[in-house]
Enzyme design. Sequence first.
Site, short mmCIF file in Angstrom:
data_model
loop_
_atom_site.label_atom_id
_atom_site.label_comp_id
_atom_site.label_asym_id
_atom_site.label_seq_id
_atom_site.Cartn_x
_atom_site.Cartn_y
_atom_site.Cartn_z
N LEU A 215 0.84 -1.20 0.00
CA LEU A 215 0.00 0.00 0.00
C LEU A 215 0.87 1.25 0.00
CD1 LEU A 215 -0.07 1.55 3.02
CD2 LEU A 215 -1.35 -0.50 3.59
N CYS B 14 9.56 4.01 3.79
CA CYS B 14 10.06 2.76 3.19
C CYS B 14 11.23 2.88 2.23
CB CYS B 14 8.91 2.06 2.47
SG CYS B 14 7.80 1.25 3.62
C1 UDX Z 1 5.96 -0.45 9.78
C2 UDX Z 1 7.37 -0.61 9.20
O1 UDX Z 1 8.05 0.61 9.38
C3 UDX Z 1 7.39 -1.00 7.77
O2 UDX Z 1 8.67 -1.39 7.37
C4 UDX Z 1 6.52 -2.15 7.53
O3 UDX Z 1 6.44 -2.45 6.17
C5 UDX Z 1 5.18 -2.01 8.18
O4 UDX Z 1 5.26 -1.61 9.52
P1 UDX Z 1 4.28 1.57 9.86
O5 UDX Z 1 3.01 0.89 10.16
O6 UDX Z 1 4.24 2.74 8.94
O7 UDX Z 1 5.33 0.63 9.14
O8 UDX Z 1 5.05 1.90 11.24
P2 UDX Z 1 4.50 2.71 12.48
O9 UDX Z 1 3.43 3.66 12.07
O10 UDX Z 1 5.70 3.19 13.21
O11 UDX Z 1 3.75 1.59 13.37
C6 UDX Z 1 4.37 0.55 14.04
C7 UDX Z 1 3.66 0.35 15.38
O12 UDX Z 1 4.17 -0.83 16.02
C8 UDX Z 1 3.82 1.49 16.39
O13 UDX Z 1 2.57 2.00 16.74
C9 UDX Z 1 4.52 0.82 17.59
O14 UDX Z 1 4.12 1.35 18.84
C10 UDX Z 1 4.13 -0.61 17.43
N1 UDX Z 1 5.01 -1.58 18.11
C11 UDX Z 1 6.34 -1.56 17.95
C12 UDX Z 1 4.43 -2.55 18.94
O15 UDX Z 1 3.23 -2.58 19.13
N2 UDX Z 1 5.24 -3.48 19.54
C13 UDX Z 1 6.58 -3.48 19.41
O16 UDX Z 1 7.28 -4.33 19.97
C14 UDX Z 1 7.16 -2.47 18.56
C1 UDX Z 2 5.79 3.16 -1.10
C2 UDX Z 2 5.38 2.12 -2.15
O1 UDX Z 2 4.75 2.79 -3.25
C3 UDX Z 2 4.47 1.08 -1.54
O2 UDX Z 2 4.16 0.07 -2.50
C4 UDX Z 2 5.17 0.45 -0.35
O3 UDX Z 2 4.38 -0.51 0.28
C5 UDX Z 2 5.55 1.52 0.67
O4 UDX Z 2 6.36 2.50 0.04
P1 UDX Z 2 4.70 5.31 -0.04
O5 UDX Z 2 6.07 5.59 0.47
O6 UDX Z 2 3.56 5.36 0.92
O7 UDX Z 2 4.64 3.88 -0.72
O8 UDX Z 2 4.35 6.37 -1.20
P2 UDX Z 2 4.74 6.50 -2.75
O9 UDX Z 2 3.53 6.91 -3.48
O10 UDX Z 2 5.45 5.32 -3.27
O11 UDX Z 2 5.72 7.76 -2.75
C6 UDX Z 2 7.02 7.72 -2.18
C7 UDX Z 2 7.73 9.03 -2.40
O12 UDX Z 2 8.07 9.20 -3.78
C8 UDX Z 2 6.90 10.27 -2.01
O13 UDX Z 2 7.72 11.20 -1.36
C9 UDX Z 2 6.44 10.80 -3.35
O14 UDX Z 2 6.16 12.18 -3.34
C10 UDX Z 2 7.62 10.47 -4.23
N1 UDX Z 2 7.27 10.38 -5.67
C11 UDX Z 2 6.43 9.39 -6.09
C12 UDX Z 2 7.79 11.29 -6.57
O15 UDX Z 2 8.56 12.19 -6.20
N2 UDX Z 2 7.46 11.17 -7.89
C13 UDX Z 2 6.62 10.21 -8.35
O16 UDX Z 2 6.37 10.18 -9.56
C14 UDX Z 2 6.08 9.29 -7.43
#
Ligand code: UDX
Ligand code: UDX
Length: 463
Positions: free
Chosen positions: A176, A285
């Site tokens: 996503l 990511c």
């Molecule tokens: C995270 C990772 O960064 C990404 O690489 C992966 O693909 C999906 O999970 P994201 O959901 O965006 O992405 O991270 P974040 O919004 O920081 O949420 C992680 C949550 O896990 C936090 O709310 C944190 O409190 C929680 N957590 C962390 C636990 O509940 N238990 C733990 O031991 C560590």
């Molecule tokens: C990305 C991947 O798309 C998704 O599949 C993965 O699971 C998580 O990482 P995300 O980081 O949420 O998703 O957003 P994305 O739309 O990929 O954009 C990433 C960055 O690239 C943003 O800062 C965006 O502004 C930039 N971007 C994207 C550009 O500068 N130009 C583009 O044409 C597209």
Amino acid sequence: MVIKIKNICCIGAGYVGGPTMAVFASKCPDLVVNVVDINEKRISDWNDKDLSNLPVYEPGLSYLIEKCRNKNLFFSNDVKNCIAKADMIFISVNTPTKKTGFGSGQALDLRWIEECSREIAKYSAGSTIVVEKSTLPVKTASKIKEILNSSLKDRSLEEKLNTEKEFFILSNPEFLAEGSAINDLENPDRVLIGGENKEAVDALSKIYLNWVPSKKILKTNIWSSELSKLVSNAFLAQRVSSINATSAICEKTGADIKEVSLAIGLDRRIGGKFLNSGPGFGGSCFKKDILSLVYLSNFYGLSHVANYWEQVIKLNEWQQSRITQQILESLFGTISGKKLAILGFAFKANTNDTRESPAINICKYLIEEGSILNIYDPKVKKSQIQKDLNFEKFEHTHNILEAVQDVDGIVILTDWEEFKSLNYCELYNSMRKPSWLFDCRGVINKKLAIEAGFKVWVVGNGT
Ligand code: UDX
Ligand code: UDX
């Protein structure tokens, strides 16, 4: 043997765990979905009656939360009990880049993954399918498996007689993109499930079949699945760096990046998506996953591969520094004491997420040069910007007009919809002269802005 899944637990209520489980709950009313997190504030925000307080902003998310919350979707801090009740557990915790020690700056910090694995080993009952959702280095599944299975050996005879514990590990990476997460989850290009145990793979596949056509469900071995996630993100980031490298050539030669993007994107082998030049990619990511790929390549002695991917990040950093140089040069080589309006702080439109946002580096640089910043973003909270800018001084503003009062220049850093139809005359009249408009996203109408009196710079198009 058919494994029937009735109760799911997701550890990690973040940008991935929250929206993913909201879609699972909405598409599978017969499943009970528990989302748990160690962070109490996060959970209480997910449970807030006022849906504008949800910890994650995503179009369509609040509707799903309202529909499913406390029916078959529950948010809690009760990690222990939710693990114990679950037939399937998703690990969706954060995996940041290591800051210290061996592999620091490149390898992923897996301490939370290990922590979760230990909790699962301790509290789960019976057969449990453990699904990696977090992006992980290739071969992490074997480490999780080792932790889970070693717990089985430690159990007392009495425990062994009481429950028959067994673990199956799957990799089901998340694709996503923030800002379109709900749509991406509801209509995925593909769902990838990697695993050794056919029954476990089929059990997860069966959940997705509630809304995803079977031809879109790809079953692979676990290492292919883990690697595909890293490489997908690396390919996407590489496109952004490729187009940003091209934007710099455009500005020198008089070519227009929009025309070039269109021309190359019409080749069906290349395709038109991900060809927008901007201030560089951000988000949780891309950088982290490429660094992890670089680390992995070096680990296996593939230095050419590592250097190749590392260049994608270097180009991204260079794009941010050349944009700030451009602002400085345009404003007569000094911005000390000058005011600038920053429009957009999130790393992309339609999200309140600022992780790795190019706005952070660009704003820090401008502040360092002595500029006074008025920052406006429709969704990012002041407290988040304060944290990101290490509590440096800035003005937090609530709308575009407030942000541009008496400033020397406007810098557009996020592609929010409202920045695409600015009232140029009104803005120009509120600013100091000469008034600059730096469009780092290519979203403005350059002709109208110039007609209103602005001096304009657009990424990939120049002045
Ligand atoms: C995270 C990772 O960064 C990404 O690489 C992966 O693909 C999906 O999970 P994201 O959901 O965006 O992405 O991270 P974040 O919004 O920081 O949420 C992680 C949550 O896990 C936090 O709310 C944190 O409190 C929680 N957590 C962390 C636990 O509940 N238990 C733990 O031991 C560590
Ligand atoms: C990305 C991947 O798309 C998704 O599949 C993965 O699971 C998580 O990482 P995300 O980081 O949420 O998703 O957003 P994305 O739309 O990929 O954009 C990433 C960055 O690239 C943003 O800062 C965006 O502004 C930039 N971007 C994207 C550009 O500068 N130009 C583009 O044409 C597209």
